[in-house]
Design an enzyme around this catalytic site. Structure first.
Site, PDB file in Angstrom:
ATOM      1  N   GLU A 106     -19.404  47.613   2.025  1.00 57.82           N
ATOM      2  CA  GLU A 106     -19.078  46.564   1.055  1.00 57.82           C
ATOM      3  C   GLU A 106     -17.906  45.724   1.538  1.00 57.82           C
ATOM      4  O   GLU A 106     -17.249  46.062   2.529  1.00 57.82           O
ATOM      5  CB  GLU A 106     -18.676  47.217  -0.282  1.00 57.82           C
ATOM      6  CG  GLU A 106     -17.443  48.113  -0.139  1.00 57.82           C
ATOM      7  CD  GLU A 106     -16.964  48.746  -1.445  1.00 57.82           C
ATOM      8  OE1 GLU A 106     -17.807  49.043  -2.310  1.00 57.82           O
ATOM      9  OE2 GLU A 106     -15.740  48.927  -1.573  1.00 57.82           O
ATOM     10  N   HIS A 135     -14.841  42.696  -0.375  1.00 59.48           N
ATOM     11  CA  HIS A 135     -14.331  42.132  -1.627  1.00 59.48           C
ATOM     12  C   HIS A 135     -13.015  41.427  -1.356  1.00 59.48           C
ATOM     13  O   HIS A 135     -12.438  41.573  -0.267  1.00 59.48           O
ATOM     14  CB  HIS A 135     -14.164  43.223  -2.688  1.00 59.48           C
ATOM     15  CG  HIS A 135     -13.756  44.553  -2.136  1.00 59.48           C
ATOM     16  ND1 HIS A 135     -12.536  44.746  -1.545  1.00 59.48           N
ATOM     17  CD2 HIS A 135     -14.415  45.736  -2.038  1.00 59.48           C
ATOM     18  CE1 HIS A 135     -12.456  46.009  -1.133  1.00 59.48           C
ATOM     19  NE2 HIS A 135     -13.595  46.637  -1.405  1.00 59.48           N
ATOM     20  N   HIS A 150      -7.522  47.293   0.566  1.00 57.52           N
ATOM     21  CA  HIS A 150      -7.295  48.721   0.385  1.00 57.52           C
ATOM     22  C   HIS A 150      -6.238  49.195   1.385  1.00 57.52           C
ATOM     23  O   HIS A 150      -6.157  48.685   2.502  1.00 57.52           O
ATOM     24  CB  HIS A 150      -8.549  49.538   0.721  1.00 57.52           C
ATOM     25  CG  HIS A 150      -9.709  49.368  -0.196  1.00 57.52           C
ATOM     26  ND1 HIS A 150      -9.626  49.520  -1.550  1.00 57.52           N
ATOM     27  CD2 HIS A 150     -11.014  49.111   0.065  1.00 57.52           C
ATOM     28  CE1 HIS A 150     -10.831  49.341  -2.078  1.00 57.52           C
ATOM     29  NE2 HIS A 150     -11.687  49.085  -1.127  1.00 57.52           N
ATOM     30  N   HIS A 206     -16.486  47.209   5.170  1.00 59.24           N
ATOM     31  CA  HIS A 206     -15.925  48.533   5.461  1.00 59.24           C
ATOM     32  C   HIS A 206     -16.810  49.636   4.915  1.00 59.24           C
ATOM     33  O   HIS A 206     -17.500  49.462   3.906  1.00 59.24           O
ATOM     34  CB  HIS A 206     -14.501  48.667   4.913  1.00 59.24           C
ATOM     35  CG  HIS A 206     -14.374  48.371   3.446  1.00 59.24           C
ATOM     36  ND1 HIS A 206     -14.325  47.106   2.947  1.00 59.24           N
ATOM     37  CD2 HIS A 206     -14.284  49.193   2.358  1.00 59.24           C
ATOM     38  CE1 HIS A 206     -14.209  47.139   1.631  1.00 59.24           C
ATOM     39  NE2 HIS A 206     -14.188  48.412   1.237  1.00 59.24           N
ATOM     40  N   CYS A 213      -6.841  56.214  -1.480  1.00 59.45           N
ATOM     41  CA  CYS A 213      -7.091  54.773  -1.390  1.00 59.45           C
ATOM     42  C   CYS A 213      -6.290  54.050  -2.461  1.00 59.45           C
ATOM     43  O   CYS A 213      -6.470  54.303  -3.652  1.00 59.45           O
ATOM     44  CB  CYS A 213      -8.582  54.479  -1.562  1.00 59.45           C
ATOM     45  SG  CYS A 213      -8.980  52.717  -1.496  1.00 59.45           S
TER      46      CYS A 213
HETATM   47 MN    MN Z   1     -13.930  48.830  -0.935  1.00 56.20          MN
END
Ligand code: MN
Length: 157
Positions: free
Chosen positions: A64, A66, A70, A104, A118
């Protein structure tokens, strides 16, 4: 004295007091395998959340990307990660930065789990999944293609 404690003790198996253990349900909306989530810190005063994800042996997270970023620290085991076309083995205490809009994914080794902490913004956008065209473009890199096919799995001795 009657006030809430600020301490939560660790429990066996990478669990913590008062932290719900949330196995991801496969509802068909995103491809992943054998992964669980525990939200360790979620406090509006922080502006971020700190979660612990764990994949069983051979499990993997969703591929995914975004807008939010992270910050990851591997806490348990070994595996492989891909970030923005770079494929690397990861081990306990390694750090992984995942910038905005980079593809990732994490994969556990085929005989041991992979767990990681995370950090993420509390307010964040929803992850996007690759289109068929984006997936094909990624596969032009042979390392990425091998990773996506699960052909790069590392076995822990
Ligand atoms: Mn992610």
């Amino acid at each position: 004295m009657d006030r809430p404690s600020h301490f939560r003790s660790v429990q066996p198996g990478y669990r913590w007091d008062g932290v719900p253990y949330l196995p991801y349900k496969d509802d068909g909306s995103a491809p992943f395998k054998d992964i669980s989530r525990q939200v360790l810190f979620s406090d509006p005063a922080l502006g971020c959340e700190w979660r612990y994800f764990e994949m069983a042996a051979g499990g993997y997270s969703t591929l995914e990307r975004h807008e939010h970023a992270h910050a990851v620290m591997i806490l348990r085991g070994t595996g492989l990660a891909i970030v923005d076309g770079e494929v690397k083995p990861v081990q306990t205490h390694d750090l992984v930065s995942i910038p905005a809009w980079t593809w990732h994914q994490f994969r556990a080794t085929d005989n041991a789990p992979l767990g990681f902490m995370c950090m993420v913004n509390t307010l964040r956008d929803k992850p996007a999944l690759p289109s068929a065209e984006e997936r094909e473009a990624m596969r032009e890199n042979p390392d990425v293609a091998a990773f996506l096919d699960g052909r790069l799995l590392v076995t822990t001795p």
